[in-house]
Motif scaffolding. Structure first.
Motif, PDB file in Angstrom:
ATOM      1  N   THR A 105      43.639   4.482   7.287  1.00 17.13           N
ATOM      2  CA  THR A 105      44.642   4.066   8.279  1.00 17.13           C
ATOM      3  C   THR A 105      44.220   4.495   9.684  1.00 17.13           C
ATOM      4  O   THR A 105      44.352   3.728  10.639  1.00 17.13           O
ATOM      5  CB  THR A 105      46.024   4.655   7.937  1.00 17.13           C
ATOM      6  OG1 THR A 105      46.358   4.281   6.600  1.00 17.13           O
ATOM      7  CG2 THR A 105      47.102   4.148   8.870  1.00 17.13           C
ATOM      8  N   GLY A 106      43.703   5.724   9.804  1.00 20.27           N
ATOM      9  CA  GLY A 106      43.234   6.203  11.106  1.00 20.27           C
ATOM     10  C   GLY A 106      42.163   5.289  11.674  1.00 20.27           C
ATOM     11  O   GLY A 106      42.178   4.943  12.861  1.00 20.27           O
ATOM     12  N   CYS A 107      41.236   4.847  10.815  1.00 22.21           N
ATOM     13  CA  CYS A 107      40.167   3.947  11.266  1.00 22.21           C
ATOM     14  C   CYS A 107      40.708   2.547  11.573  1.00 22.21           C
ATOM     15  O   CYS A 107      40.261   1.903  12.533  1.00 22.21           O
ATOM     16  CB  CYS A 107      39.064   3.873  10.213  1.00 22.21           C
ATOM     17  SG  CYS A 107      38.103   5.401  10.112  1.00 22.21           S
ATOM     18  N   LEU A 264      36.813  11.718  20.810  1.00 20.47           N
ATOM     19  CA  LEU A 264      37.914  12.396  20.087  1.00 20.47           C
ATOM     20  C   LEU A 264      38.978  11.402  19.615  1.00 20.47           C
ATOM     21  O   LEU A 264      39.893  11.775  18.878  1.00 20.47           O
ATOM     22  CB  LEU A 264      38.571  13.455  20.986  1.00 20.47           C
ATOM     23  CG  LEU A 264      37.751  14.713  21.261  1.00 20.47           C
ATOM     24  CD1 LEU A 264      38.489  15.623  22.232  1.00 20.47           C
ATOM     25  CD2 LEU A 264      37.461  15.455  19.964  1.00 20.47           C
ATOM     26  N   ASN A 265      38.849  10.135  20.047  1.00 19.02           N
ATOM     27  CA  ASN A 265      39.860   9.124  19.724  1.00 19.02           C
ATOM     28  C   ASN A 265      40.079   8.998  18.212  1.00 19.02           C
ATOM     29  O   ASN A 265      41.210   9.140  17.723  1.00 19.02           O
ATOM     30  CB  ASN A 265      39.420   7.771  20.322  1.00 19.02           C
ATOM     31  CG  ASN A 265      40.561   6.773  20.357  1.00 19.02           C
ATOM     32  OD1 ASN A 265      41.346   6.677  19.422  1.00 19.02           O
ATOM     33  ND2 ASN A 265      40.652   6.026  21.440  1.00 19.02           N
ATOM     34  N   ALA A 266      39.001   8.741  17.469  1.00 19.01           N
ATOM     35  CA  ALA A 266      39.131   8.530  16.014  1.00 19.01           C
ATOM     36  C   ALA A 266      39.617   9.792  15.282  1.00 19.01           C
ATOM     37  O   ALA A 266      40.573   9.721  14.503  1.00 19.01           O
ATOM     38  CB  ALA A 266      37.809   8.038  15.429  1.00 19.01           C
ATOM     39  N   PRO A 267      38.998  11.004  15.523  1.00 17.49           N
ATOM     40  CA  PRO A 267      39.483  12.198  14.817  1.00 17.49           C
ATOM     41  C   PRO A 267      40.954  12.498  15.098  1.00 17.49           C
ATOM     42  O   PRO A 267      41.703  12.894  14.199  1.00 17.49           O
ATOM     43  CB  PRO A 267      38.593  13.321  15.351  1.00 17.49           C
ATOM     44  CG  PRO A 267      37.395  12.665  15.906  1.00 17.49           C
ATOM     45  CD  PRO A 267      37.821  11.305  16.347  1.00 17.49           C
ATOM     46  N   LEU A 268      41.361  12.276  16.373  1.00 18.18           N
ATOM     47  CA  LEU A 268      42.755  12.538  16.746  1.00 18.18           C
ATOM     48  C   LEU A 268      43.696  11.580  16.012  1.00 18.18           C
ATOM     49  O   LEU A 268      44.740  11.983  15.488  1.00 18.18           O
ATOM     50  CB  LEU A 268      42.895  12.367  18.263  1.00 18.18           C
ATOM     51  CG  LEU A 268      44.076  13.049  18.952  1.00 18.18           C
ATOM     52  CD1 LEU A 268      44.092  14.532  18.655  1.00 18.18           C
ATOM     53  CD2 LEU A 268      43.990  12.829  20.468  1.00 18.18           C
TER      54      LEU A 268
END
Length: 323
Positions: A105-107, A264-268
């Motif tokens: 979902t994050g991706c 940091l966009n994806a990890p956040l």
């Protein structure tokens, strides 16, 4: 001094907490969906199976405490199918829901801007959903490879078409609207994927039992109710994780911090989704009882007739709705 032997009368076929209340179901599913269960070794799973099966057969190991028994029951439930007893695929278990879904979902929420990314992540998500739906199906009837293939292709196509269609419609709308395209696609795909992966149940029915677990027959009406409840739960499960992070990320992207550190966009995003899913997964599983019920009068006439022959006074039947 040895502790007193545990009585053989604890009903471990049912959850530890009262399933007629939302709070009891929530406690139960916080245990079932605990991601730490994925780290348990094969030996631990087999030991839990042995404890549970021995206890059900009336054999109580000396020194076994009630807490140890319930711990074994929840380890057993996390890895073995309730109807067939077979060990479930690792990524299909409910304990894999949070780590797998937070990553996917994050991706999906991070890489929603380009068509290839939409195609790829919707395909990954539907492949994962297909495994989960198959692993957590209700009943013990097998599904053929051709049925499995048809369901998988149909659900994946449905998700991708929905996502691409909505993406093209939102091109000229504010960016925040575009961020909700993945959720709309996931909701639509759940409405396609779950019934298709469980089509055999809709055709042949799922086992219905009396209160004591005695099998009375198979019902397609029960299957329809079970699948509807699962679809609602799954959409509810996805909603907070796909609705809250886009608002936060939209605000953060306007600040200097993310412009300075775009990696940091994806990890956040994955972290925010994970935080939502830790609570949304068990709470949405708890919306409906796992051991669902319906009135005998709402079953198909031929199933009603068979049940009336066996027990004319029976009012309610029970079935495992799946997850």
């Amino acid at each position: 001094k040895m502790p007193p032997s545990l009585p053989a009368t604890i009903n471990i076929r049912e959850p530890r907490w009262d399933q007629s209340t939302f709070q009891g179901r929530a406690k139960h599913f916080f245990m079932v969906t605990d991601p730490r269960n994925l780290l348990l070794s094969g030996a631990t799973l087999e030991e839990a199976r042995r404890v549970v099966e021995d206890y059900r057969a009336g054999k109580v190991p000396p020194g076994l405490t009630e807490d140890q028994l319930w711990r074994a029951k929840y380890i057993y439930d996390s890895a073995f199918h309730p109807d067939t007893g077979e060990k479930m695929l690792l990524v299909g278990r409910m304990s894999a829901q949070v780590p797998m879904n937070m990553t996917i979902t994050g991706c999906m929420l991070t890489f929603y801007r380009t068509t290839p990314a939409v195609l790829f992540w919707q395909w990954v998500n539907q492949s994962f959903n297909a495994i989960v739906n198959y692993t957590n199906r209700s009943g013990d009837a097998p599904i053929t490879p051709s049925q499995l293939g048809t369901a998988y292709v149909s659900a994946t196509t449905g998700a991708v078409v929905t996502a691409l269609g909505l993406k093209s419609l939102t091109k000229h709308l504010p960016a925040i609207i575009g961020r909700y395209v993945p959720f709309a696609a996931v909701a639509a795909a759940n409405c396609i994927n779950i019934p298709l992966m469980r089509q055999r149940e809709l055709k042949l029915g799922i086992p219905v039992t009396d209160e004591n677990g005695n099998r009375l027959g198979e019902s397609t009406a029960a299957a329809q109710k079970a699948i509807f409840q699962v679809v609602v739960s799954r959409i509810g499960m996805a909603a907070p994780a796909m609705a809250i992070p886009p608002v936060i990320m939209n605000a953060l992207e306007k600040r200097a911090f993310l412009k300075r550190y775009p990696y940091l966009n994806a990890p956040l995003q994955v972290g925010l989704v994970g935080l939502c899913l830790v609570f949304a997964t068990p709470l949405c599983c708890a919306l409906f009882p796992q051991k669902s019920s319906m009135s005998v009068s709402r079953l198909e006439p031929e199933v009603q007739a068979r049940i009336r022959e066996k027990d004319p006074h029976l009012e309610t039947v029970y079935f495992n709705k799946g997850l």
